[in-house]
Design a protein around this motif. Structure first.
Motif, PDB file in Angstrom:
ATOM      1  N   ASN A   5       0.810  -1.223   0.000  1.00 20.60           N
ATOM      2  CA  ASN A   5       0.000   0.000   0.000  1.00 20.60           C
ATOM      3  C   ASN A   5       0.841   1.270   0.000  1.00 20.60           C
ATOM      4  O   ASN A   5       0.468   2.262   0.616  1.00 20.60           O
ATOM      5  CB  ASN A   5      -0.975   0.013   1.185  1.00 20.60           C
ATOM      6  CG  ASN A   5      -1.947  -1.133   1.131  1.00 20.60           C
ATOM      7  OD1 ASN A   5      -2.406  -1.511   0.058  1.00 20.60           O
ATOM      8  ND2 ASN A   5      -2.253  -1.705   2.269  1.00 20.60           N
ATOM      9  N   LEU A   6       1.970   1.237  -0.665  1.00 20.41           N
ATOM     10  CA  LEU A   6       2.831   2.414  -0.758  1.00 20.41           C
ATOM     11  C   LEU A   6       2.126   3.523  -1.528  1.00 20.41           C
ATOM     12  O   LEU A   6       2.210   4.690  -1.167  1.00 20.41           O
ATOM     13  CB  LEU A   6       4.144   2.042  -1.447  1.00 20.41           C
ATOM     14  CG  LEU A   6       5.207   3.115  -1.563  1.00 20.41           C
ATOM     15  CD1 LEU A   6       5.659   3.561  -0.178  1.00 20.41           C
ATOM     16  CD2 LEU A   6       6.403   2.590  -2.345  1.00 20.41           C
ATOM     17  N   TYR A   7       1.410   3.152  -2.576  1.00 20.93           N
ATOM     18  CA  TYR A   7       0.670   4.121  -3.400  1.00 20.93           C
ATOM     19  C   TYR A   7      -0.810   3.782  -3.397  1.00 20.93           C
ATOM     20  O   TYR A   7      -1.194   2.628  -3.277  1.00 20.93           O
ATOM     21  CB  TYR A   7       1.198   4.117  -4.842  1.00 20.93           C
ATOM     22  CG  TYR A   7       2.534   4.790  -4.976  1.00 20.93           C
ATOM     23  CD1 TYR A   7       2.619   6.155  -5.206  1.00 20.93           C
ATOM     24  CD2 TYR A   7       3.709   4.085  -4.828  1.00 20.93           C
ATOM     25  CE1 TYR A   7       3.843   6.794  -5.307  1.00 20.93           C
ATOM     26  CE2 TYR A   7       4.941   4.711  -4.935  1.00 20.93           C
ATOM     27  CZ  TYR A   7       5.001   6.065  -5.169  1.00 20.93           C
ATOM     28  OH  TYR A   7       6.206   6.688  -5.262  1.00 20.93           O
ATOM     29  N   SER A   8      -1.640   4.813  -3.552  1.00 18.48           N
ATOM     30  CA  SER A   8      -3.083   4.633  -3.608  1.00 18.48           C
ATOM     31  C   SER A   8      -3.477   3.992  -4.938  1.00 18.48           C
ATOM     32  O   SER A   8      -2.666   3.880  -5.851  1.00 18.48           O
ATOM     33  CB  SER A   8      -3.778   5.987  -3.485  1.00 18.48           C
ATOM     34  OG  SER A   8      -3.467   6.790  -4.624  1.00 18.48           O
ATOM     35  N   GLU A   9      -4.727   3.587  -5.028  1.00 11.00           N
ATOM     36  CA  GLU A   9      -5.255   3.114  -6.299  1.00 11.00           C
ATOM     37  C   GLU A   9      -5.259   4.263  -7.294  1.00 11.00           C
ATOM     38  O   GLU A   9      -5.134   5.421  -6.909  1.00 11.00           O
ATOM     39  CB  GLU A   9      -6.678   2.565  -6.109  1.00 11.00           C
ATOM     40  CG  GLU A   9      -6.747   1.343  -5.221  1.00 11.00           C
ATOM     41  CD  GLU A   9      -5.954   0.161  -5.770  1.00 11.00           C
ATOM     42  OE1 GLU A   9      -6.016  -0.079  -7.001  1.00 11.00           O
ATOM     43  OE2 GLU A   9      -5.269  -0.501  -4.992  1.00 11.00           O
ATOM     44  N   LEU A  10      -5.424   3.961  -8.566  1.00  6.05           N
ATOM     45  CA  LEU A  10      -5.453   5.008  -9.584  1.00  6.05           C
ATOM     46  C   LEU A  10      -6.559   6.016  -9.288  1.00  6.05           C
ATOM     47  O   LEU A  10      -7.669   5.632  -8.936  1.00  6.05           O
ATOM     48  CB  LEU A  10      -5.679   4.401 -10.967  1.00  6.05           C
ATOM     49  CG  LEU A  10      -4.514   3.612 -11.550  1.00  6.05           C
ATOM     50  CD1 LEU A  10      -4.921   3.003 -12.881  1.00  6.05           C
ATOM     51  CD2 LEU A  10      -3.294   4.481 -11.727  1.00  6.05           C
ATOM     52  N   VAL A  11      -6.233   7.288  -9.415  1.00  2.30           N
ATOM     53  CA  VAL A  11      -7.229   8.347  -9.252  1.00  2.30           C
ATOM     54  C   VAL A  11      -7.643   8.837 -10.631  1.00  2.30           C
ATOM     55  O   VAL A  11      -7.159   8.352 -11.645  1.00  2.30           O
ATOM     56  CB  VAL A  11      -6.672   9.500  -8.378  1.00  2.30           C
ATOM     57  CG1 VAL A  11      -6.478   9.030  -6.949  1.00  2.30           C
ATOM     58  CG2 VAL A  11      -5.374  10.038  -8.914  1.00  2.30           C
ATOM     59  N   GLN A  12      -8.542   9.806 -10.691  1.00  5.26           N
ATOM     60  CA  GLN A  12      -9.141  10.247 -11.947  1.00  5.26           C
ATOM     61  C   GLN A  12      -8.123  10.613 -13.021  1.00  5.26           C
ATOM     62  O   GLN A  12      -8.317  10.324 -14.182  1.00  5.26           O
ATOM     63  CB  GLN A  12     -10.062  11.435 -11.714  1.00  5.26           C
ATOM     64  CG  GLN A  12     -11.386  11.046 -11.093  1.00  5.26           C
ATOM     65  CD  GLN A  12     -12.288  12.241 -10.936  1.00  5.26           C
ATOM     66  OE1 GLN A  12     -11.828  13.361 -10.790  1.00  5.26           O
ATOM     67  NE2 GLN A  12     -13.578  11.998 -10.974  1.00  5.26           N
ATOM     68  N   ASN A  13      -7.033  11.242 -12.666  1.00  3.46           N
ATOM     69  CA  ASN A  13      -6.054  11.663 -13.663  1.00  3.46           C
ATOM     70  C   ASN A  13      -5.099  10.546 -14.067  1.00  3.46           C
ATOM     71  O   ASN A  13      -4.120  10.788 -14.766  1.00  3.46           O
ATOM     72  CB  ASN A  13      -5.269  12.887 -13.175  1.00  3.46           C
ATOM     73  CG  ASN A  13      -4.503  12.615 -11.897  1.00  3.46           C
ATOM     74  OD1 ASN A  13      -4.509  11.514 -11.377  1.00  3.46           O
ATOM     75  ND2 ASN A  13      -3.836  13.625 -11.387  1.00  3.46           N
ATOM     76  N   GLY A  14      -5.348   9.323 -13.629  1.00  2.22           N
ATOM     77  CA  GLY A  14      -4.522   8.186 -14.012  1.00  2.22           C
ATOM     78  C   GLY A  14      -3.213   8.070 -13.255  1.00  2.22           C
ATOM     79  O   GLY A  14      -2.306   7.375 -13.667  1.00  2.22           O
ATOM     80  N   GLU A  15      -3.105   8.747 -12.126  1.00  3.34           N
ATOM     81  CA  GLU A  15      -1.896   8.694 -11.316  1.00  3.34           C
ATOM     82  C   GLU A  15      -2.188   8.041  -9.971  1.00  3.34           C
ATOM     83  O   GLU A  15      -3.314   8.003  -9.517  1.00  3.34           O
ATOM     84  CB  GLU A  15      -1.328  10.091 -11.081  1.00  3.34           C
ATOM     85  CG  GLU A  15      -0.836  10.767 -12.316  1.00  3.34           C
ATOM     86  CD  GLU A  15      -0.206  12.115 -12.034  1.00  3.34           C
ATOM     87  OE1 GLU A  15       0.643  12.510 -12.824  1.00  3.34           O
ATOM     88  OE2 GLU A  15      -0.567  12.753 -11.029  1.00  3.34           O
ATOM     89  N   PRO A  36       8.739   8.936  -5.361  1.00  6.49           N
ATOM     90  CA  PRO A  36       7.984   9.992  -6.047  1.00  6.49           C
ATOM     91  C   PRO A  36       6.598  10.205  -5.414  1.00  6.49           C
ATOM     92  O   PRO A  36       5.965   9.240  -4.983  1.00  6.49           O
ATOM     93  CB  PRO A  36       7.832   9.465  -7.476  1.00  6.49           C
ATOM     94  CG  PRO A  36       8.859   8.397  -7.626  1.00  6.49           C
ATOM     95  CD  PRO A  36       9.096   7.850  -6.254  1.00  6.49           C
ATOM     96  N   GLU A  37       6.145  11.460  -5.358  1.00  8.44           N
ATOM     97  CA  GLU A  37       4.831  11.784  -4.779  1.00  8.44           C
ATOM     98  C   GLU A  37       3.682  11.176  -5.582  1.00  8.44           C
ATOM     99  O   GLU A  37       2.685  10.770  -5.026  1.00  8.44           O
ATOM    100  CB  GLU A  37       4.639  13.299  -4.696  1.00  8.44           C
ATOM    101  CG  GLU A  37       5.498  13.973  -3.641  1.00  8.44           C
ATOM    102  CD  GLU A  37       5.080  13.606  -2.222  1.00  8.44           C
ATOM    103  OE1 GLU A  37       3.870  13.515  -1.952  1.00  8.44           O
ATOM    104  OE2 GLU A  37       5.979  13.403  -1.399  1.00  8.44           O
ATOM    105  N   THR A  38       3.834  11.167  -6.907  1.00 13.79           N
ATOM    106  CA  THR A  38       2.806  10.573  -7.777  1.00 13.79           C
ATOM    107  C   THR A  38       3.488   9.706  -8.821  1.00 13.79           C
ATOM    108  O   THR A  38       4.645   9.917  -9.177  1.00 13.79           O
ATOM    109  CB  THR A  38       1.970  11.647  -8.512  1.00 13.79           C
ATOM    110  OG1 THR A  38       2.843  12.445  -9.316  1.00 13.79           O
ATOM    111  CG2 THR A  38       1.205  12.518  -7.542  1.00 13.79           C
ATOM    112  N   LEU A  39       2.755   8.708  -9.309  1.00 10.06           N
ATOM    113  CA  LEU A  39       3.216   7.856 -10.397  1.00 10.06           C
ATOM    114  C   LEU A  39       2.097   7.735 -11.420  1.00 10.06           C
ATOM    115  O   LEU A  39       0.949   7.470 -11.058  1.00 10.06           O
ATOM    116  CB  LEU A  39       3.535   6.444  -9.892  1.00 10.06           C
ATOM    117  CG  LEU A  39       4.771   6.228  -9.060  1.00 10.06           C
ATOM    118  CD1 LEU A  39       4.860   4.763  -8.650  1.00 10.06           C
ATOM    119  CD2 LEU A  39       6.017   6.627  -9.814  1.00 10.06           C
TER     120      LEU A  39
END
Length: 50
Positions: A5-15, A36-39
């Protein structure tokens, strides 16, 4: 090692947003940090294929 769970699921902008900011320390004292803050979806595939 697995960082779950390092990163959230995909959000609306695809990141994916960084959820946890881990700092890892190797046995010889080197600190690893700075995820990185976003991927984007493409970056996530490349990043996690290591």
């Amino acid at each position: 090692m697995r960082l779950k769970n390092l990163y959230s699921e995909l959000v609306q902008n695809g990141e994916r947003q960084l959820k946890h900011d881990y700092t890892l320390q190797t046995s010889d004292g080197v600190f690893l940090k700075g995820f990185p803050e976003t991927l984007s979806q493409t970056e996530a595939q490349d990043f996690f294929s290591i």
